[in-house]
Design an enzyme around this catalytic site. Structure first.
Site, PDB file in Angstrom:
ATOM      1  N   VAL A 321       0.861  -1.178   0.000  1.00  0.00           N
ATOM      2  CA  VAL A 321       0.000   0.000   0.000  1.00  0.00           C
ATOM      3  C   VAL A 321       0.897   1.227   0.000  1.00  0.00           C
ATOM      4  O   VAL A 321       1.789   1.359   0.846  1.00  0.00           O
ATOM      5  CB  VAL A 321      -0.939   0.008   1.214  1.00  0.00           C
ATOM      6  CG1 VAL A 321      -1.732   1.309   1.265  1.00  0.00           C
ATOM      7  CG2 VAL A 321      -1.893  -1.184   1.155  1.00  0.00           C
ATOM      8  N   HIS A 622      12.140  -3.956  19.450  1.00  0.00           N
ATOM      9  CA  HIS A 622      10.865  -3.647  20.097  1.00  0.00           C
ATOM     10  C   HIS A 622      10.519  -2.160  19.994  1.00  0.00           C
ATOM     11  O   HIS A 622      10.216  -1.523  21.001  1.00  0.00           O
ATOM     12  CB  HIS A 622      10.904  -4.053  21.572  1.00  0.00           C
ATOM     13  CG  HIS A 622      11.261  -5.487  21.809  1.00  0.00           C
ATOM     14  ND1 HIS A 622      11.908  -5.924  22.939  1.00  0.00           N
ATOM     15  CD2 HIS A 622      11.048  -6.585  21.041  1.00  0.00           C
ATOM     16  CE1 HIS A 622      12.091  -7.227  22.867  1.00  0.00           C
ATOM     17  NE2 HIS A 622      11.574  -7.655  21.718  1.00  0.00           N
ATOM     18  N   HIS A 665       8.756  -8.087  25.796  1.00  0.00           N
ATOM     19  CA  HIS A 665       8.742  -8.156  24.344  1.00  0.00           C
ATOM     20  C   HIS A 665       7.330  -7.789  23.891  1.00  0.00           C
ATOM     21  O   HIS A 665       6.354  -8.078  24.570  1.00  0.00           O
ATOM     22  CB  HIS A 665       9.128  -9.549  23.880  1.00  0.00           C
ATOM     23  CG  HIS A 665      10.524  -9.943  24.264  1.00  0.00           C
ATOM     24  ND1 HIS A 665      11.468 -10.345  23.352  1.00  0.00           N
ATOM     25  CD2 HIS A 665      11.138  -9.988  25.479  1.00  0.00           C
ATOM     26  CE1 HIS A 665      12.602 -10.620  23.973  1.00  0.00           C
ATOM     27  NE2 HIS A 665      12.420 -10.408  25.278  1.00  0.00           N
TER      28      HIS A 665
END
Length: 915
Positions: A321, A622, A665
């Site tokens: 996209v 992360h 996490h």
């Protein structure tokens, strides 16, 4: 013209046949019939293979002639015609873990259509590197087409180093290629999200996240022998039992791991279950791992692969996209209305347009979602102007970037201590262990790092030392926020939020919130043997970064600046972490494993230790915060409904909405966000009409499941027409002209071949029907759906109940649902190894049966499937993972199977247009 048409038809037919052939004969590991004796676990004098409690049962061979094999082909496609110029109710940009989770939940409602557009591949080409836990570590897909291969800008406070920033690119996203860690943060950390959003429509706190993370998981505990050997503690009430994502433990664990938890207890931290809101402790944490077959359980394996085909769900791979498109008219509140998206296969490739009837949902992650918003004209006006993009909505998209910063210290082990380095450096051992895994789902390839701990600052120092440090931070809090605002040139709202975030972080310095994550890695530095590592990761960085596009080219990478160690507190905390790691290595029983510090070396202290930190630190993978869920005047990009400010129907559903970093996490939290988001979306678009009698469904007229419609929005239609005209402009190449001539010449041949193929297909169909009848399968219609699709309920739809759609109460019993083979029914799970195609699937009546409610909405949203009394519906959470599903054989009584109760008077769920 006729011959060209015939060629097109023939090409489509051949390609379709080829796809089905690939499906039938795909690279699925074949498993021979096994006996109990063939399930011996790998063992050697120095490494203990910890036995799984799963019941090993004979496994049927993979059967390419399975009469229902075609049903294993999901709505995953590379055929752009399924989307180009079409209309869907919901368009999801990104097929990562959040995108697929939301897609599965929304498509449970059969009267809406859902399109997922994913830039990367499906993952079918590299199944071993995704599915096999340890193999995915040592043969990582990092640096391949499954990785976005991002890098940061030079990091000024990390010796001007450019840091690699891998992010998953393919179905399942980073969850398909990461380290599989399953962790939840502390109660205080999730409650902080609610504290930062005091007046939101939705509440995002511990109670909500706990509920939705549990909803996503099916937890399998470690065997009792493993728990005893490792010193593990589990609290089953903290875990889910019927979610799509399977959570379990490695079947094989190195003996050296058994030193982890006793050493932490000697340091003063308990071995504990870290999923109850308190994470100050140590654990062998579970992973996104199906314990029954030791394969990765990612979003595709959990949310998509177990589903029967859904005509209202299409997942398009290989297309990115590139822009969210907006209607020329705003809504009554002056908000911009997304009309669809533009997408393409790559630079210089044709652009395609697809219409969104209800919403556009961005699930591209902390990098992809803010970049797409900026490319679409939503972002900081000055940054967009620099990139050559016209601003539609001035929002602080891309600010508040936070990441866990990580590095490792390494220690030598006693000679001949088994470690991951043995496997890394021995090709023969790798082949031997791979054969063992394929044969019995056991051995060293099932191992992954799972030993972790989260000490608080008071553990790293002393309680009084932590209080003194926190007091100093408090005294300089305003100046710190002002300095960062100046360095980063933060907008006023972002700066205001930063001050509030800093106040929370300062408070955590004296509580039990983990400041550093420690991990035991069984792989030495650069893959060396006879080494182990202690990894340290900063959980609450004080530094803040940013992410902005460089140009209007959607295929150009953005400028990523996490500003690692930009605030001095971060290097302080990492220094305390390294000193504490050395203490851990010197305490028994770790002292018997970690003999000598090989990197950076015991002599590295003070400035030398800080230099080692700066030259070695990297991402722990992360990142969050670039589309922060915050009040608009405090740096927010989305509200608590996850709607982008200034729009009426653009949402962001991924880790980028998290406003403040957590000591965990991010995967489990992101699944929780996706589950809650799906309920929020359903709450908006669906209303409940209570029936007046028990036969309320009798007045509902049948219809078909919703399918994609044709785009009608002017922005989409004009864009699509312009794209087509550009692709079909005069000036065809000589190859094209020759092709037309050749096409005319082979038209007659195509007719003959077409007729032959059709006759062959008809014959094969009769064979499949006969085989299906022999196995007792009574048909499979287009009304198939997910676990809760169309189920009635005695109660009003509560999006916060933990159920993603209205459902009947059910009991977990094996008494009623049985297959014709006489086994309890493992409802709704397709088994590629089984003779009949479905793993313990009840097909007493066709799933095509159902009562539908007609909907006159636009874009092909035609109907809502109502439940059939006594009908068995598919279920998540029953032991399926991609390609390695336990198949017909003795039933494992430890696996629960839901039995749907008799349907009470039903409610009719009437879709409504967006408010």
């Amino acid at each position: 013209m006729i011959s060209s048409t015939l060629i097109s038809v023939f090409s489509l037919l051949v390609s379709t046949t080829f796809v089905h052939a690939q499906t039938r004969h795909s690279n699925i590991p074949r498993r021979p019939h096994e006996t109990q004796s063939e399930h011996e676990h790998y063992s050697n004098p120095n490494a203990r293979a910890h036995t799984s409690h799963r019941h090993h049962r004979p496994r049927a061979p993979y059967n390419p002639t399975n009469p229902h094999r075609g049903l294993l082909s999901r709505s995953i496609t590379q055929d752009v015609a399924t989307a180009s110029g079409a209309s869907y109710d919901f368009i999801i940009s990104g097929g990562g873990l959040a995108g697929l989770a939301v897609a599965a939940r929304l498509s449970e409602w059969s009267n809406v259509t859902v399109l997922v557009v994913e830039a990367g591949p499906s993952g079918d080409e590299h199944q071993d590197q995704i599915n096999i836990p340890g193999y995915s570590y040592l043969h990582s897909l990092g640096g391949t087409i499954y990785d976005w291969n991002y890098t940061t800008v030079p990091q000024a406070d990390s010796l001007d180093r450019v840091v690699n920033w891998p992010r998953g690119r393919g179905l399942g996203g980073s969850g398909a290629v990461n380290g599989l860690y399953w962790c939840w943060a502390a109660k205080e950390e999730y409650d902080a999200w609610a504290e930062l959003n005091p007046d939101g429509d939705q509440t995002w706190d511990w109670d909500e996240m706990f509920k939705y993370m549990k909803k996503a998981e099916t937890f399998t505990d470690a065997p009792a022998t493993t728990k005893q050997t490792m010193g593990m503690v589990t609290e089953m009430s903290n875990h889910g039992t019927s979610g799509p994502i399977h959570i379990g433990f490695s079947q094989f664990m190195y003996d050296a791991v058994s030193a982890w938890l006793p050493s932490w207890e000697a340091m003063g931290l308990k071995s504990m279950d870290l999923f109850g809101g308190d994470t100050r402790g140590a654990a062998i944490t579970p992973s996104t791992l199906n314990a029954r077959n030791q394969t990765r359980s990612d979003a595709r394996a959990g949310y998509i692969d177990p589903l029967p085909p859904r005509d209202n769900l299409v997942i398009l791979t290989g297309y990115q996209v590139t822009e969210v498109l907006f209607s020329q008219t705003d809504d009554a509140n002056g908000n911009k209305v997304a009309s669809g998206v533009k997408f393409s296969a790559g630079p210089g490739q044709q652009e395609h347009f697809v219409q969104a009837n209800k919403e556009v949902i961005l699930s591209g992650g902390t990098v992809g979602s803010p970049a797409l918003l900026q490319l679409s004209g939503i972002g900081p006006q000055d940054k967009l102007a620099d990139a050559g993009v016209q601003t539609k909505i001035d929002l602080p998209v891309g600010y508040n970037l936070q990441d866990h910063l990580s590095w490792s210290m390494y220690f030598s082990t006693p000679p001949n201590t088994p470690t991951w380095g043995d496997l890394q450096n021995d090709q023969a051992l790798q082949a031997e262990q791979l054969a063992q895994w394929r044969d019995s789902a056991t051995g060293q390839w099932t191992f992954i790092n799972e030993a972790i701990a989260f000490p608080a600052l008071g553990d790293l120092m002393t309680a009084s030392g932590a209080r003194d440090y926190a007091a100093n931070v408090q005294a300089a809090l305003s100046k710190t926020a002002a300095d960062v605002t100046s360095w980063q040139v933060l907008p006023q709202g972002v700066s205001a939020s930063l001050s509030k975030q800093y106040a929370i972080q300062q408070r955590w310095l004296t509580t039990g919130v983990g400041q550093i994550e420690y991990l035991l890695t069984m792989l030495g530095r650069n893959g060396a043997k006879d080494q182990v590592g202690i990894q340290m990761a900063l959980q609450h960085p004080w530094s803040r970064g940013s992410l902005f596009i460089n140009s209007s080219d959607p295929f150009a990478p953005p400028a990523i600046n996490p500003d690692y160690l930009g605030v001095g507190y971060d290097i302080d905390l990492m220094g305390y972490a390294a000193e504490y790691a050395r203490k851990l290595a010197k305490i028994a029983p770790m002292s018997r494993l970690a003999i000598t510090e090989t990197y950076p070396g015991a002599s590295a202290t003070g400035d030398a230790l800080a230099k080692a930190t700066r030259e070695s630190c990297t991402t722990e993978y992360h990142p969050l915060g670039t589309c922060s869920m915050l009040p608009k005047d405090e740096g927010g990009v989305v509200d608590t409904n996850l709607i982008v400010y200034g729009t009426s129907n653009v949402r962001v559903v991924d880790s980028s909405i998290m406003p403040l970093q957590i000591s965990a996490h991010l995967m489990a939290s992101t699944y929780g966000i996706a589950e809650k988001a799906a309920d929020i979306i359903k709450q908006k678009h669906f209303a409940v009409i209570k029936p007046s009698s028990s036969d309320a469904t009798t007045s509902v007229t049948p219809s078909s499941i919703a399918k994609p419609g044709v785009a009608t929005d002017k922005t989409i239609v004009d864009g699509q027409n312009n794209a087509k005209s550009g692709a079909n402009a005069d000036g065809m190449s000589m190859i094209a002209k020759v092709g037309i001539g050749v096409g005319a010449g082979i038209g007659a041949i195509a007719l003959v071949v077409l007729a032959s193929v059709l006759l062959c297909m008809r014959s094969k169909r009769r064979e499949r029907e006969a085989a299906a009848a022999a196995y007792g399968f009574k048909g499979y219609g287009n009304g198939a759906g997910g676990r809760y699709e169309g189920l009635g309920s005695t109660k009003e739809y509560d999006p916060y109940s933990g159920d993603s759609t209205p459902m009947n109460e059910f009991s977990r019993s094996h008494s009623n649902l049985t297959t014709e083979h006489g086994r309890p029914s493992n409802v709704g799970l397709i088994d590629p190894y089984s003779d009949g195609g479905y793993a313990d699937y009840t097909l007493g009546q066709s799933q095509a049966q159902g009562v539908h409610h007609q909907n006159s909405g636009s874009g092909g949203s035609g109907s809502l499937l109502m439940p059939v009394p006594g009908h068995a519906y598919p279920s998540y959470g029953q032991g399926v993972d991609r390609f390695h599903t336990p198949s017909p054989g003795p039933w494992d009584s430890t696996i629960n199977t839901p039995t749907w109760a008799q349907s009470p008077p039903r409610q009719v769920y009437q879709p409504v247009q967006p408010r």
